[in-house]
Design an enzyme around this catalytic site. Structure first.
Site, short mmCIF file in Angstrom:
data_model
loop_
_atom_site.label_atom_id
_atom_site.label_comp_id
_atom_site.label_asym_id
_atom_site.label_seq_id
_atom_site.Cartn_x
_atom_site.Cartn_y
_atom_site.Cartn_z
N HIS A 68 0.87 -1.18 0.00
CA HIS A 68 0.00 0.00 0.00
C HIS A 68 0.90 1.22 0.00
CE1 HIS A 68 -2.99 2.93 1.26
NE2 HIS A 68 -3.91 2.02 0.97
N ILE A 69 0.90 1.97 -1.08
CA ILE A 69 1.83 3.09 -1.23
C ILE A 69 1.22 4.35 -0.65
CG2 ILE A 69 3.31 4.36 -2.83
CD1 ILE A 69 3.69 1.17 -2.58
#
Length: 166
Positions: A86-87
């Site tokens: 999850h950026i």
């Protein structure tokens, strides 16, 4: 021989090393300033505060999901472990702005293969944080989980944790 013929699987313990998908500072998941991750609601893992916007595969495996907003990707490793990258935090609201995907569902990847690129300056401007969680979402298959020391890591080469899968 008979087990192969009749489709019975042997119970095998599989050990996997998960490498850094981003370069930056490695941190414990409970330090992430978002309760969904810090309270391990999605699963256990680590996080990285990135120094650049290049995201690579942390394992050999298959892409099982690329979010339409390109802020996250799911990978199934060879042992069956499912990993969510999850950026940034609250980056879904950016609707893909500043993100480019280099893979699609079903693609086979190796450690270090490019997955995504992102504009960290834009994330700093429009989202809550650039801190990027790396989470095992099917932790029920994990027998042991060993985290590496909290240091600066290099994408595709630095170990961040090791897992033994049931």
């Amino acid at each position: 021989m008979l087990k192969k013929l009749f489709g019975k699987k042997e119970d095998k313990v599989s050990e996997e090393i998960i490498y850094a998908p981003l370069s930056g500072r490695l941190m414990n998941i409970d330090e992430v300033p978002d309760p969904v991750f810090s309270q391990k609601m999605m699963g256990d893992g680590m996080a990285i505060e990135p120094t650049n916007g290049e995201i690579v595969s942390p394992v050999d495996g298959e892409i099982i999901q690329v979010f339409h907003t390109k802020h996250a990707v799911g990978i199934r490793s060879k042992s069956g472990m499912e990993i969510l990258l999850h950026i940034g935090l609250e980056t879904v609201s950016m609707n893909g702005e500043g993100f480019d995907a280099h893979v699609k569902e079903g693609d086979k990847v190796k450690v270090g293969d490019p997955l995504l690129t992102c504009n960290l300056d834009l994330i700093k401007e429009k989202a809550a944080s650039t801190i990027s969680p790396i989470v095992i979402t099917n932790g029920d298959i994990v027998q042991t989980f060993t985290k590496e020391a909290l240091v600066d890591v290099e994408k595709g080469t630095s170990r961040i944790f090791q897992v033994v899968v049931k």
